[in-house]
Scaffold this motif. Sequence first.
Motif, short mmCIF file in Angstrom:
data_model
loop_
_atom_site.label_atom_id
_atom_site.label_comp_id
_atom_site.label_asym_id
_atom_site.label_seq_id
_atom_site.Cartn_x
_atom_site.Cartn_y
_atom_site.Cartn_z
N MET A 163 -43.67 46.05 -1.45
CA MET A 163 -44.42 44.92 -1.21
C MET A 163 -45.15 44.63 -0.37
SD MET A 163 -42.47 41.22 -1.63
CE MET A 163 -42.99 39.94 -1.14
N PRO A 164 -46.35 43.94 -0.26
CA PRO A 164 -47.17 44.35 1.02
C PRO A 164 -46.62 43.12 1.51
CG PRO A 164 -48.67 43.77 -0.66
CD PRO A 164 -46.87 43.94 -1.45
N ALA A 165 -47.40 43.27 2.79
CA ALA A 165 -46.91 42.10 4.18
C ALA A 165 -47.31 41.48 3.88
CB ALA A 165 -46.63 42.85 5.80
N HIS A 166 -47.96 39.50 4.07
CA HIS A 166 -49.05 39.37 3.44
C HIS A 166 -48.88 38.44 4.94
CE1 HIS A 166 -47.68 39.61 -0.40
NE2 HIS A 166 -47.93 39.21 -0.83
N SER A 167 -48.24 39.06 5.86
CA SER A 167 -48.75 38.53 7.59
C SER A 167 -50.47 38.08 7.81
CB SER A 167 -47.99 38.67 8.74
OG SER A 167 -48.17 39.78 8.29
N GLU A 168 -50.91 39.24 7.60
CA GLU A 168 -52.23 39.21 7.63
C GLU A 168 -53.61 38.62 6.53
OE1 GLU A 168 -54.16 43.12 6.99
OE2 GLU A 168 -52.31 44.23 8.55
N PHE A 169 -53.00 38.03 5.45
CA PHE A 169 -53.98 37.41 5.17
C PHE A 169 -53.58 36.12 4.49
CE2 PHE A 169 -52.53 41.15 2.46
CZ PHE A 169 -51.69 40.52 1.67
N LEU A 170 -52.26 35.48 5.25
CA LEU A 170 -51.76 34.12 4.99
C LEU A 170 -51.60 33.61 6.35
CD1 LEU A 170 -49.10 35.11 1.70
CD2 LEU A 170 -51.50 34.39 1.56
N ASN A 171 -51.76 32.46 6.05
CA ASN A 171 -51.08 32.30 7.96
C ASN A 171 -49.70 31.44 7.70
OD1 ASN A 171 -51.51 29.39 6.33
ND2 ASN A 171 -53.65 28.65 6.48
N ASN A 172 -49.71 30.92 8.93
CA ASN A 172 -48.28 29.92 8.57
C ASN A 172 -47.49 28.69 7.70
OD1 ASN A 172 -45.86 30.93 9.78
ND2 ASN A 172 -46.51 29.73 12.09
N ASP A 173 -48.95 27.86 7.31
CA ASP A 173 -48.94 27.24 6.03
C ASP A 173 -49.11 27.52 5.27
OD1 ASP A 173 -48.86 25.34 8.07
OD2 ASP A 173 -50.97 24.33 7.88
N GLU A 239 -34.93 34.83 5.63
CA GLU A 239 -34.63 35.62 4.86
C GLU A 239 -36.06 35.83 4.30
OE1 GLU A 239 -33.53 38.00 6.10
OE2 GLU A 239 -31.59 37.74 7.15
N ILE A 240 -36.35 35.13 2.61
CA ILE A 240 -37.15 35.08 1.89
C ILE A 240 -38.24 34.71 3.15
CG2 ILE A 240 -38.34 33.50 -0.08
CD1 ILE A 240 -35.62 32.48 -0.21
N MET A 241 -39.04 34.34 3.99
CA MET A 241 -40.16 34.17 4.81
C MET A 241 -39.90 35.31 5.01
SD MET A 241 -42.52 31.59 6.79
CE MET A 241 -40.86 30.31 6.94
N ARG A 242 -39.37 36.35 5.27
CA ARG A 242 -39.74 37.19 6.03
C ARG A 242 -39.69 38.35 5.80
NH1 ARG A 242 -34.86 41.49 8.61
NH2 ARG A 242 -35.84 43.64 8.16
N THR A 243 -39.09 38.44 4.38
CA THR A 243 -39.98 39.24 3.44
C THR A 243 -41.23 38.78 3.14
OG1 THR A 243 -37.71 39.25 1.89
CG2 THR A 243 -39.31 39.78 0.63
N ILE A 244 -41.66 37.65 2.57
CA ILE A 244 -43.15 37.96 2.54
C ILE A 244 -44.01 38.15 3.19
CG2 ILE A 244 -44.74 35.70 1.21
CD1 ILE A 244 -42.58 33.54 0.76
N ARG A 245 -43.73 37.36 4.76
CA ARG A 245 -44.46 38.22 5.72
C ARG A 245 -44.24 39.06 5.82
NH1 ARG A 245 -41.57 37.30 9.97
NH2 ARG A 245 -40.76 35.24 9.71
N ASP A 246 -43.64 39.99 5.43
CA ASP A 246 -43.32 41.68 6.44
C ASP A 246 -43.44 42.26 5.18
OD1 ASP A 246 -43.64 40.46 9.10
OD2 ASP A 246 -41.58 40.69 9.04
N GLY A 247 -43.48 42.30 4.14
CA GLY A 247 -42.99 43.01 2.99
C GLY A 247 -41.83 43.60 2.75
N VAL A 248 -41.33 44.93 1.92
CA VAL A 248 -40.48 46.07 2.00
C VAL A 248 -41.58 47.12 1.85
CG1 VAL A 248 -38.72 46.57 0.58
CG2 VAL A 248 -39.88 44.03 0.53
N ASN A 249 -40.89 48.43 2.60
CA ASN A 249 -40.95 49.67 2.58
C ASN A 249 -42.45 49.87 3.16
OD1 ASN A 249 -38.88 50.80 1.71
ND2 ASN A 249 -39.33 50.52 -0.23
N GLN A 250 -42.91 48.96 4.23
CA GLN A 250 -44.00 49.15 4.41
C GLN A 250 -44.23 49.96 5.97
OE1 GLN A 250 -47.58 47.38 2.87
NE2 GLN A 250 -45.42 47.22 1.94
N ASP A 251 -44.92 50.29 6.61
CA ASP A 251 -44.91 51.25 7.65
C ASP A 251 -44.53 50.20 8.62
OD1 ASP A 251 -44.99 52.90 9.38
OD2 ASP A 251 -47.25 53.72 9.35
N PRO A 252 -43.30 51.00 9.04
CA PRO A 252 -42.62 50.68 10.17
C PRO A 252 -43.30 50.03 11.97
CG PRO A 252 -41.03 51.20 9.23
CD PRO A 252 -42.08 51.81 9.20
#
Length: 289
Positions: A163-173, A239-252
């Motif tokens: 699951m991609p990390a969405h922090s790059e293309f989604l803002n905090n809101d 925890e939910i926000m972390r998954t959306i923000r940082d994704g799953v199995n991205q390059d640490p």
Amino acid sequence: MAKQDKPQHTPDTGHEWDGIRELTNPPPRWWMIAFHASWIWCVVYFILYPAIPLVNDSTKGILGWTQIKEFKQAVEENEAVKAPFLQKVAAMDGQALLADDGLRNFAESSAKAIFGDYCAACHGAGGEGAQGLFPNLADDDWLYGGDIDTIIESITDGRQSNMPAHSEFLNNDELNQLTDTVVALSQGKATAEQMTQFDDVGCSNCHGMDGKGGAINDLGSGAANLTDAIWRFGSSREEIMRTIRDGVNQDPADVPNTRIAIMPAFGGKLSPEAIKMLAVKVHEFGGGK
Ligand code: HEC
Ligand code: HEC
């Protein structure tokens, strides 16, 4: 009259303490028989079995018995009993194995030890998993699918969801709004407006238009069902926000807080029969659903 002059009916050793004489009566017959039987048994045992310790070894005994031999023999006997069952397991596919009551029981009990050796470290002895780390195999909620063939595939080839990390293309809101959406989805309260955003940012590509996940929508991505209240990574907003923000199995290296979820492949480590039997056990964990 001096003590020594008393009449003596029984011969003694001449020892005497406080008027008590030590006699020379032989021990009772039963005792002598037991005594001789014991030492004869010892000598025979020493000749037949390994007994006397030497510097690096011990005497072997003429029977050639060893514990290792006895163990190997027991293992051979056990394998001989199992061999015909294993042959049948090898010739059957997962579905047929499940349908055969006798073989299903055999598979489940044989798989118990294999599961303990290879799987329990991550999934727990009863398949209960570990929150945030390893999925529960004992509920009927599946990332990839709980039918026997999909389970065999998960074990043979391993799984690594993405699951991609969405922090790059989604803002905090937006991250906050989507977290609200996920919470609402799990309570069956997501609004049409929320689902439009869910779809617009691409969550539906993997989690489906209704958020019910890949396995159910046949997208095959392992994307979790977000509408049940079963949480792979934790139910709190953080925890939910972390998954959306940082994704799953991205390059640490790029996303230090990404979730790591890697199921190793066992295709090269375990025989196809062992994997089939494990799959039966995992299938039965989930209540057979
Ligand atoms: C190193 C830890 C680890 C070990 C060992 C391990 N697993 Fe897994 N397993 C995982 C992880 C992590 C996942 C989830 C992968 C994902 O999220 O994409 C998983 C997923 C699975 C799935 C898919 C579950 C689903 O919901 O679709 C099955 C089935 C499974 N494992 C069975 C086994 C069996 C059987 C063994 C032993 C042979 C085993 N696992 C050993 C970590 C492990
Ligand atoms: C490329 C596919 C993909 C996309 C796009 C995606 N996800 Fe995921 N998501 C996954 C996978 C796969 C998992 C499950 C990972 C696992 O359990 O190994 C997951 C898990 C989750 C979880 C954790 C569920 C739990 O049980 O703990 C949440 C929450 C989530 N996604 C929300 C979202 C949201 C919101 C979006 C849109 C911003 C999104 N995802 C976009 C693939 C995706």
